[in-house]
Design an enzyme around this catalytic site. Structure first.
Site, mmCIF file in Angstrom:
data_model
loop_
_atom_site.group_PDB
_atom_site.id
_atom_site.type_symbol
_atom_site.label_atom_id
_atom_site.label_comp_id
_atom_site.label_asym_id
_atom_site.label_seq_id
_atom_site.Cartn_x
_atom_site.Cartn_y
_atom_site.Cartn_z
ATOM 1 N N LYS A 1 11.239 32.439 17.068
ATOM 2 C CA LYS A 1 11.401 33.834 17.512
ATOM 3 C C LYS A 1 11.468 34.845 16.347
ATOM 4 C CE LYS A 1 12.564 33.536 22.325
ATOM 5 N NZ LYS A 1 13.020 32.258 22.881
ATOM 6 N N PHE B 1 17.639 26.056 27.636
ATOM 7 C CA PHE B 1 16.198 26.308 27.563
ATOM 8 C C PHE B 1 15.737 25.938 26.166
ATOM 9 C CE2 PHE B 1 12.361 28.651 26.655
ATOM 10 C CZ PHE B 1 11.613 28.424 27.795
ATOM 11 N N ASP C 1 19.668 24.334 18.568
ATOM 12 C CA ASP C 1 18.476 25.134 18.850
ATOM 13 C C ASP C 1 18.859 26.603 18.699
ATOM 14 O OD1 ASP C 1 16.352 26.546 19.792
ATOM 15 O OD2 ASP C 1 16.182 25.493 21.706
HETATM 16 C C1 LIG Z 1 12.394 30.997 23.371
HETATM 17 C C2 LIG Z 1 13.126 29.736 23.138
HETATM 18 C C3 LIG Z 1 12.452 28.521 22.937
HETATM 19 C C4 LIG Z 1 10.954 28.399 23.075
HETATM 20 O O1 LIG Z 1 10.293 29.123 22.089
HETATM 21 P P1 LIG Z 1 8.703 29.400 22.257
HETATM 22 O O2 LIG Z 1 8.345 30.075 20.971
HETATM 23 O O3 LIG Z 1 8.538 30.267 23.455
HETATM 24 O O4 LIG Z 1 8.048 28.092 22.407
HETATM 25 C C5 LIG Z 1 13.207 27.403 22.635
HETATM 26 N N1 LIG Z 1 14.538 27.464 22.537
HETATM 27 C C6 LIG Z 1 15.225 28.614 22.721
HETATM 28 C C7 LIG Z 1 16.709 28.623 22.573
HETATM 29 C C8 LIG Z 1 14.545 29.791 23.041
HETATM 30 O O5 LIG Z 1 15.218 30.911 23.252
#
Ligand SMILES: *Cc1c(COP(=O)(O)O)cnc(C)c1O
Length: 395
Positions: free
Chosen positions: A247, A134, A218
């Site tokens: 986050k 994700f 990520d």
């Molecule tokens: C939550 C998340 C995203 C997206 O972040 P948003 O601030 O909701 O756009 C991308 N990568 C990972 C691993 C995430 O957990």
């Protein structure tokens, strides 16, 4: 069961929300409209690293709000410079670009991968990501996101190839010199908290180096102390080329960052990428306040210890779980069936946990959670679970 909160007539109904309205928070606790206290073991999806109303964060935000909120990236400002310096020192990667969200961080990384290919005369058109990944909801990040239900309504997306997560041989089979970048979460969050086998990240690093591809980590969810190290890749000795953060970075104030090598940073010439809000004074003041706490001596050891304690407690509460897994305070309890009813019953018993893919109950509490609060999370989850058993017995 919680009293249903009716769908609001003026909100787009794109979320499946729980039947609760939170109006206040203090430390690890959230308070609903009726004043009932809920122990927050979800942290607003791994965002509220310092819990709620943390005095240091409150003071930083309040004083910055009364000083200067925003001027844009047309100008320099010292809080951004300080935050960039700190993230560089903490990560081992020298250059930082600030944005606002996780998807924007990944979106920037996709553009960097394109520039990387461009710098090689267009000879690196391929992007690789992992199954179960994700990376966000905007079109570039969505292309990297594997979950069919998120991506399929929006096809066509840019081409991304997916390989199984945690399987270096599968990556090796598709790696060639025409790959611009490999994107992965060092610990997958959304897909159910998946920790890869030991050695995997080092093998990915080696394959990327061998084929001149960027390794994009990520760490939007796993970064900023969540796993018991500042960044999850720091459980190994590798360095990615690009690190995506968001986050927890602002502790609840939106801020994202892309941290990168000099070679990658050199691709972003003035005007090639930017954002109006990215890294403004308010966001940087918040992020600096978060780092003040997370970098305190012993803090990350405490995260690791409380994570282990919570995992052990959860194993006792859920002996039927297929697996209880995670790293630090990012924990998944994989249940044999859909855990939606347990998550819902948690609101009756004053404990907040969330879902993740594959029948997983996800826990990502504030990093400031105490050992006693970890035990209380388990106690309340046991009560929530028992209440469902009682309902089933009655029926
Ligand atoms: C939550 C998340 C995203 C997206 O972040 P948003 O601030 O909701 O756009 C991308 N990568 C990972 C691993 C995430 O957990």
């Amino acid at each position: 069961m919680p009293i249903p909160v009716p769908a609001h007539p003026h909100l787009v109904q794109n979320y499946g929300r729980q039947d609760v309205r939170f109006v206040r928070g203090q430390g690890c606790w959230l308070f609903d409209e009726a004043g009932k206290a809920h122990l927050d073991a979800f942290g607003g999806v791994a965002v509220s690293a310092l819990g709620h109303a943390h005095p240091g964060l409150v003071a930083a935000i309040a004083s910055q709000a009364a000083t200067l909120l925003h001027t844009s990236n047309h100008y320099h400002h010292p809080l951004q410079e300080r935050l960039a310096t700190r993230l560089s020192e903490l990560s081992g990667l020298p250059r930082v670009f600030f944005c606002n969200t996780g998807t924007e961080a990944n979106e920037a990384a996709v553009k960097l991968a394109r520039l990387w290919s461009g710098a090689h005369a267009g000879s690196k058109p391929r992007l690789i990501a992992c199954e179960g990944s994700f990376h966000g909801r905007t079109l570039g990040s969505l292309a990297l996101t594997h979950t069919p239900k998120y991506r399929e309504p929006f096809l066509p997306l840019i081409d991304v190839e997916f390989v199984p997560f945690g399987d270096a041989s599968a990556l090796e089979r598709v790696m060639r010199d025409d790959v611009a970048a490999v994107f992965l979460e060092p610990v997958q969050g959304e897909s159910g908290v998946q920790v890869p086998p030991a050695g995997y990240l080092a093998q990915v690093r080696e394959l990327c180096t061998r084929h001149g591809a960027l390794f994009v980590a990520d760490e939007v969810q796993s970064g900023i102390g969540r796993t018991g190290r500042m960044f999850a890749y720091q459980h190994t000795s590798i360095l990615p080329d690009v690190l995506c953060l968001a986050k927890a970075l602002g502790g609840g104030v939106p801020i994202g960052a892309v941290v990168m090598t000099e070679a990658v940073a050199a691709l972003l010439k003035p005007g090639l990428h930017g954002t109006t809000f990215g890294g403004n004074q308010l966001a940087c003041a918040a992020a600096n306040a978060v780092l003040d706490v997370v970098t305190q001596p012993g803090f990350l050891d405490q995260v690791a210890a409380n994570g282990a304690r919570l995992q052990a407690g959860l194993r006792a509460v859920f002996p039927e779980a297929i697996q209880v897994r995670g790293q630090g305070l990012l924990i998944g309890v994989q249940m044999p069936t859909d855990p939606g009813a347990i998550i819902k019953a948690g609101f009756d018993h004053g404990v907040v946990v969330g879902p993740a893919g594959g029948n997983v109950i996800r826990l990502a509490p504030p990093l400031t959670i105490t050992a006693a609060e970890c035990d209380e999370v388990c106690k309340r989850l046991a009560q929530a679970k028992a209440s469902l058993g009682a309902v089933a017995a009655k029926a």
